[in-house]
Design a protein around this motif. Sequence first.
Motif, PDB file in Angstrom:
ATOM      1  N   ALA A  86       0.849  -1.201   0.000  1.00 42.55           N
ATOM      2  CA  ALA A  86       0.000   0.000   0.000  1.00 42.55           C
ATOM      3  C   ALA A  86       0.879   1.244   0.000  1.00 42.55           C
ATOM      4  CB  ALA A  86      -0.913   0.000   1.218  1.00 42.55           C
ATOM      5  N   ARG A  87       0.480   2.245  -0.778  1.00 40.14           N
ATOM      6  CA  ARG A  87       1.194   3.535  -0.842  1.00 40.14           C
ATOM      7  C   ARG A  87       0.159   4.662  -0.845  1.00 40.14           C
ATOM      8  NH1 ARG A  87       6.126   5.357  -3.119  1.00 40.14           N
ATOM      9  NH2 ARG A  87       6.596   3.301  -3.985  1.00 40.14           N
ATOM     10  N   ILE A  88       0.429   5.725  -0.097  1.00 38.25           N
ATOM     11  CA  ILE A  88      -0.492   6.860  -0.057  1.00 38.25           C
ATOM     12  C   ILE A  88      -0.413   7.634  -1.368  1.00 38.25           C
ATOM     13  CG2 ILE A  88       1.160   8.472   0.976  1.00 38.25           C
ATOM     14  CD1 ILE A  88      -1.181   9.552   2.692  1.00 38.25           C
ATOM     15  N   THR A  89      -1.546   8.140  -1.831  1.00 36.95           N
ATOM     16  CA  THR A  89      -1.590   8.929  -3.070  1.00 36.95           C
ATOM     17  C   THR A  89      -1.574  10.424  -2.728  1.00 36.95           C
ATOM     18  OG1 THR A  89      -4.000   9.005  -3.082  1.00 36.95           O
ATOM     19  CG2 THR A  89      -2.950   7.112  -4.174  1.00 36.95           C
ATOM     20  N   ASP A  90      -1.451  11.253  -3.767  1.00 35.21           N
ATOM     21  CA  ASP A  90      -1.495  12.701  -3.545  1.00 35.21           C
ATOM     22  C   ASP A  90      -2.833  13.115  -2.936  1.00 35.21           C
ATOM     23  OD1 ASP A  90       1.036  12.949  -4.587  1.00 35.21           O
ATOM     24  OD2 ASP A  90       0.347  13.444  -6.621  1.00 35.21           O
ATOM     25  N   LEU A  91      -3.913  12.480  -3.397  1.00 36.59           N
ATOM     26  CA  LEU A  91      -5.234  12.782  -2.834  1.00 36.59           C
ATOM     27  C   LEU A  91      -5.290  12.392  -1.359  1.00 36.59           C
ATOM     28  CD1 LEU A  91      -8.119  13.776  -3.320  1.00 36.59           C
ATOM     29  CD2 LEU A  91      -8.730  11.435  -4.019  1.00 36.59           C
ATOM     30  N   GLY A  92      -4.655  11.264  -1.027  1.00 34.23           N
ATOM     31  CA  GLY A  92      -4.625  10.827   0.364  1.00 34.23           C
ATOM     32  C   GLY A  92      -3.907  11.822   1.264  1.00 34.23           C
ATOM     33  N   ARG A  93      -2.825  12.419   0.768  1.00 34.94           N
ATOM     34  CA  ARG A  93      -2.102  13.427   1.552  1.00 34.94           C
ATOM     35  C   ARG A  93      -2.967  14.667   1.773  1.00 34.94           C
ATOM     36  NH1 ARG A  93       1.782  12.014  -2.114  1.00 34.94           N
ATOM     37  NH2 ARG A  93       3.395  10.591  -1.341  1.00 34.94           N
ATOM     38  N   GLU A  94      -3.704  15.037   0.728  1.00 31.30           N
ATOM     39  CA  GLU A  94      -4.556  16.220   0.845  1.00 31.30           C
ATOM     40  C   GLU A  94      -5.639  16.039   1.899  1.00 31.30           C
ATOM     41  OE1 GLU A  94      -6.180  17.121  -2.939  1.00 31.30           O
ATOM     42  OE2 GLU A  94      -4.231  17.358  -3.951  1.00 31.30           O
ATOM     43  N   ARG A  95      -6.203  14.839   1.969  1.00 29.51           N
ATOM     44  CA  ARG A  95      -7.339  14.608   2.864  1.00 29.51           C
ATOM     45  C   ARG A  95      -6.932  13.995   4.211  1.00 29.51           C
ATOM     46  NH1 ARG A  95     -12.079  12.081  -1.037  1.00 29.51           N
ATOM     47  NH2 ARG A  95     -12.053  13.742  -2.633  1.00 29.51           N
ATOM     48  N   GLN A  96      -5.636  13.767   4.404  1.00 27.91           N
ATOM     49  CA  GLN A  96      -5.177  13.078   5.609  1.00 27.91           C
ATOM     50  C   GLN A  96      -5.622  13.780   6.885  1.00 27.91           C
ATOM     51  OE1 GLN A  96      -0.984  12.354   5.593  1.00 27.91           O
ATOM     52  NE2 GLN A  96      -0.950  11.442   7.645  1.00 27.91           N
ATOM     53  N   ALA A  97      -5.558  15.108   6.896  1.00 28.56           N
ATOM     54  CA  ALA A  97      -5.902  15.869   8.101  1.00 28.56           C
ATOM     55  C   ALA A  97      -7.389  15.767   8.434  1.00 28.56           C
ATOM     56  CB  ALA A  97      -5.495  17.337   7.934  1.00 28.56           C
ATOM     57  N   ASP A  98      -8.230  15.450   7.456  1.00 27.31           N
ATOM     58  CA  ASP A  98      -9.674  15.383   7.687  1.00 27.31           C
ATOM     59  C   ASP A  98     -10.127  14.010   8.194  1.00 27.31           C
ATOM     60  OD1 ASP A  98      -9.806  17.974   6.686  1.00 27.31           O
ATOM     61  OD2 ASP A  98     -10.097  17.252   4.616  1.00 27.31           O
ATOM     62  N   GLU A  99      -9.252  13.023   8.142  1.00 24.42           N
ATOM     63  CA  GLU A  99      -9.644  11.660   8.515  1.00 24.42           C
ATOM     64  C   GLU A  99      -9.501  11.446  10.022  1.00 24.42           C
ATOM     65  OE1 GLU A  99     -11.091   9.690   6.572  1.00 24.42           O
ATOM     66  OE2 GLU A  99     -10.662  10.574   4.604  1.00 24.42           O
ATOM     67  N   THR A 100     -10.263  10.489  10.530  1.00 25.74           N
ATOM     68  CA  THR A 100     -10.203  10.129  11.956  1.00 25.74           C
ATOM     69  C   THR A 100     -10.163   8.618  12.108  1.00 25.74           C
ATOM     70  OG1 THR A 100     -12.614  10.106  12.114  1.00 25.74           O
ATOM     71  CG2 THR A 100     -11.481  12.185  12.652  1.00 25.74           C
ATOM     72  N   GLY A 101      -9.916   8.160  13.315  1.00 32.44           N
ATOM     73  CA  GLY A 101      -9.988   6.737  13.640  1.00 32.44           C
ATOM     74  C   GLY A 101      -8.981   5.903  12.876  1.00 32.44           C
ATOM     75  N   VAL A 102      -9.428   4.712  12.453  1.00 35.55           N
ATOM     76  CA  VAL A 102      -8.549   3.759  11.784  1.00 35.55           C
ATOM     77  C   VAL A 102      -8.049   4.318  10.453  1.00 35.55           C
ATOM     78  CG1 VAL A 102      -8.376   1.429  10.811  1.00 35.55           C
ATOM     79  CG2 VAL A 102      -9.703   1.810  12.885  1.00 35.55           C
ATOM     80  N   ARG A 103      -8.900   5.067   9.745  1.00 37.11           N
ATOM     81  CA  ARG A 103      -8.491   5.643   8.462  1.00 37.11           C
ATOM     82  C   ARG A 103      -7.302   6.585   8.656  1.00 37.11           C
ATOM     83  NH1 ARG A 103     -12.643   5.660   4.332  1.00 37.11           N
ATOM     84  NH2 ARG A 103     -11.944   7.725   3.655  1.00 37.11           N
ATOM     85  N   ALA A 104      -7.358   7.402   9.694  1.00 38.06           N
ATOM     86  CA  ALA A 104      -6.255   8.329   9.973  1.00 38.06           C
ATOM     87  C   ALA A 104      -4.985   7.576  10.345  1.00 38.06           C
ATOM     88  CB  ALA A 104      -6.651   9.286  11.096  1.00 38.06           C
ATOM     89  N   GLU A 105      -5.138   6.470  11.110  1.00 40.52           N
ATOM     90  CA  GLU A 105      -3.978   5.668  11.510  1.00 40.52           C
ATOM     91  C   GLU A 105      -3.280   5.070  10.290  1.00 40.52           C
ATOM     92  OE1 GLU A 105      -4.908   2.710  14.391  1.00 40.52           O
ATOM     93  OE2 GLU A 105      -6.050   4.094  15.664  1.00 40.52           O
ATOM     94  N   VAL A 106      -4.071   4.545   9.357  1.00 40.65           N
ATOM     95  CA  VAL A 106      -3.495   3.930   8.162  1.00 40.65           C
ATOM     96  C   VAL A 106      -2.759   4.965   7.326  1.00 40.65           C
ATOM     97  CG1 VAL A 106      -4.041   2.801   5.975  1.00 40.65           C
ATOM     98  CG2 VAL A 106      -5.150   2.044   8.088  1.00 40.65           C
ATOM     99  N   LEU A 107      -3.379   6.104   7.100  1.00 39.39           N
ATOM    100  CA  LEU A 107      -2.741   7.144   6.289  1.00 39.39           C
ATOM    101  C   LEU A 107      -1.481   7.679   6.967  1.00 39.39           C
ATOM    102  CD1 LEU A 107      -5.901   9.078   5.031  1.00 39.39           C
ATOM    103  CD2 LEU A 107      -4.446   7.507   3.731  1.00 39.39           C
ATOM    104  N   ALA A 108      -1.499   7.759   8.300  1.00 43.21           N
ATOM    105  CA  ALA A 108      -0.310   8.228   9.027  1.00 43.21           C
ATOM    106  C   ALA A 108       0.857   7.258   8.839  1.00 43.21           C
ATOM    107  CB  ALA A 108      -0.638   8.396  10.509  1.00 43.21           C
ATOM    108  N   LYS A 109       0.566   5.954   8.844  1.00 45.94           N
ATOM    109  CA  LYS A 109       1.623   4.960   8.663  1.00 45.94           C
ATOM    110  C   LYS A 109       2.218   5.002   7.258  1.00 45.94           C
ATOM    111  CE  LYS A 109      -0.034   1.671  12.125  1.00 45.94           C
ATOM    112  NZ  LYS A 109      -0.597   0.315  12.373  1.00 45.94           N
ATOM    113  N   LEU A 110       1.432   5.513   6.304  1.00 42.77           N
ATOM    114  CA  LEU A 110       1.899   5.561   4.910  1.00 42.77           C
ATOM    115  C   LEU A 110       2.444   6.939   4.517  1.00 42.77           C
ATOM    116  CD1 LEU A 110      -1.028   3.586   3.207  1.00 42.77           C
ATOM    117  CD2 LEU A 110       1.247   2.733   3.794  1.00 42.77           C
ATOM    118  N   SER A 111       2.427   7.869   5.439  1.00 43.78           N
ATOM    119  CA  SER A 111       2.772   9.251   5.085  1.00 43.78           C
ATOM    120  C   SER A 111       4.255   9.477   4.820  1.00 43.78           C
ATOM    121  CB  SER A 111       2.303  10.200   6.206  1.00 43.78           C
ATOM    122  OG  SER A 111       2.938   9.865   7.438  1.00 43.78           O
TER     123      SER A 111
END
Length: 799
Positions: free
Chosen positions: A113-138
């Motif tokens: 799994a790799r974070i996309t540009d869209l994922g970086r843009e929306r990372q701050a808006d996510e919470t819970g498990v979704r935020a944890e996953v994106l943080a690990k890929l940041s």
Amino acid sequence: MRLVSVAVPVPAIDALTYRVPDGLVIPVTGARVLVPLGTRVLTGVALGTPKVNSETPSEQVKDLIDILDEQPFLPADVLRLVQWVSNYYACGAGEALASAMPPRAWIESERHARITDLGRERQADETGVRAEVLAKLSNDKPARVDTLATRKGVFSTLTALEREGLIEITRPLKGTASAFRTVRVATLTLSEIAPRGARQVEAVERLRGAPLGIDTAALASGGISAATLKRLVDVGAVAIHRRTVERDPFEQQATLPVVARKPVTLTDEQTNAFQQLRAWSEAGTFHCVLLHGVTGSGKTELYLRLADAVRRSGRGVLLLVPEIALTPAVAALFRGAFGERVAIQHSGLSDGERHDQWHRIRRGEVDVVVGTRSAVFAPVTNVGLVIVDEEHDGSYKQEETPRYHGRDVAVVRGQQAGALVVLGSATPSMESFHNAQKGRYRLVSIQRRVLDRPMAAVRIVDMREEYAANGPDVILSAALVSALGDRAAKKEQSIVLLNRRGFATVVFCRQCAHTLECPNCSVSLTVHKAIRRARCHYCNHSMTVPTRCANCAGPYLEQLGFGTERVEAEIRGLFPEARIARVDRDTVRRRGAITGLLSRFADGGLDILVGTQMIAKGHDFPRVTLVGVISADVGLGMADFRAGERTFQLLTQVAGRAGRGDLLGEAIVQTLYPTHYSIRHACRQDYAGFFADEIDFRQRMKYPPVIAMINAVVKARTREGAMADATDIVRALRWGSEPYRVLGPAPAPLSRLKGEHRAQFFIKGSHRASMRKALVAALEARPEIRRRTIVDVDPMSVL
């Protein structure tokens, strides 16, 4: 449309059909190929042109991705054997194939799994498990999906994030077509050169004395740096290339010493046996012989001589032994006799060593292969002799799919190759002796020990009398304690066997009677005092031994029962000056540990060896004059029709470890059932008497070898679900005129294992083919149940 049939190593899947795209040749049978399966890419093995319906829509057939081998990776005889295993044991072709493949032969994809540009843009808006996953890929580095999805709910989160474009899932390939180890080697290319500096002079001098070159790592450890070598390469004085280096387990002298063969004069019985066996081997046609020789009768010497005769005739030899503990000793003996033309195959080797040994065999550089169960598939060239030592041993039966029996597969391999098959044992299995009686196998017997050494005298100790005299906590009887003390005083060696490991087998509360049980399996946890934990011997769940009851919080916890760890502690307390060691799965996990312990014992560095069945067979310790057996009847209470046979074999084998040298041997057997026929016959070393009693029991109860049997276990998340699914399959098997009987279903004796509930039924009959065909058809009609069903043809255990 060019098609090829491919076996892939996936449970419950038969051979699949793929299209060979333009630009690729049709792969030869036995070659490895890369194929898509769902969202994955796997390695499979080409099986030839498939038998398919011409009306199959072409869009349903996927393209082959690549061909890894120009020549067959698996030779034709091994592939034929694998296909027989798949059919006989009712498993997928790929599952059977996996048993024959060496380590590092597979290439497959793993998801990243790799974070996309869209994922970086929306990372701050996510919470819970979704935020944890994106943080690990940041950090912009791809992460393996299986390391991210370690807890419930994460996998579905990953799927949702991929669907929304916040992450990207890729599937890179893992592994290479070739897994040989290579090293960088430096060689001198100019004989006349004027090196500059002391290090260059030293490097040139060292390389001048090594025409084949020197490993650059070895040069570096000697002070010749990479920079020094580079300067010599730049002026054309030195060349660097890669060389394949074979990982040879025989080079690990500490764990696998080579044993020099000593001259041996055969007894008359041995001579007669050898002459018969050699004549059958020279016939060039299939013969299966049961070599029934008492313990200490010299069967290994016959194996050596027979192997020598067969290899000199230009044919290959395959020798199977049941335990890894026996493999190093036997392999070292054969290596001492036949040199580098011997290879070994067992799971105790590293993957690299097994890989390299397998390829040596495949290239025809080996005459003799020594190994455990899976070595039956070794690619030996032109097999002329197959030996199965201790053929009765349950270790030859694999307890996971494919549930093949190494001995029976060895017989089929010998049959397909037109070779001699020798099944050796002091306590033959009921099946093999029954086959010999019926004329299917030839029988060769050796009834006397080498040098006419007497069999060990056996004393039975009735533990009911010991408990009455000294209380229920007695572990070592007075007779055994006295005998151990006597041997210690005489500087002789002793073996003490208990076929149960651990310190205590049950932890229970005296206040509420609650028992410490495994949360995943319907069994009690076993206490291992050395690591201060209670462990399940089925799923390996463990926990710290509690000080209070989990049910009532009471402090009155008792530990009952005992295993080898407790026996060792008891003996150490009685004989503090004695040198004592223990051999069981807890003490020999480290590579080479068991070989080191057994070598110390053989060399006289230990006085008393405590262990499980690992020490009961095949070993030759001339200094051992006493064998003690604790709880000889430990297996008789099990709900298994083979309990009596196992008890007889274990007691006979372990008693045979005593008195193999110049001194007389003695065995002391502690039991609660001194009159049970398996114990009585074992103490008299009376196989014929035991067989007569046991075959009478099997005939009356309709158990193998009188009939054939299949054990089927259906697993489900609930007990009700397991019973309902098993009932559906049983109904499909019963149509009113079937040539077999179906018993069950019922909850399995181990009704819960590794978190799954289990229901069980048996199929009994005289025609295995019809039994298998009916069961496979019933399961194929319910694929969702088939994936959760264990099919065990010719089971060694029904638990």
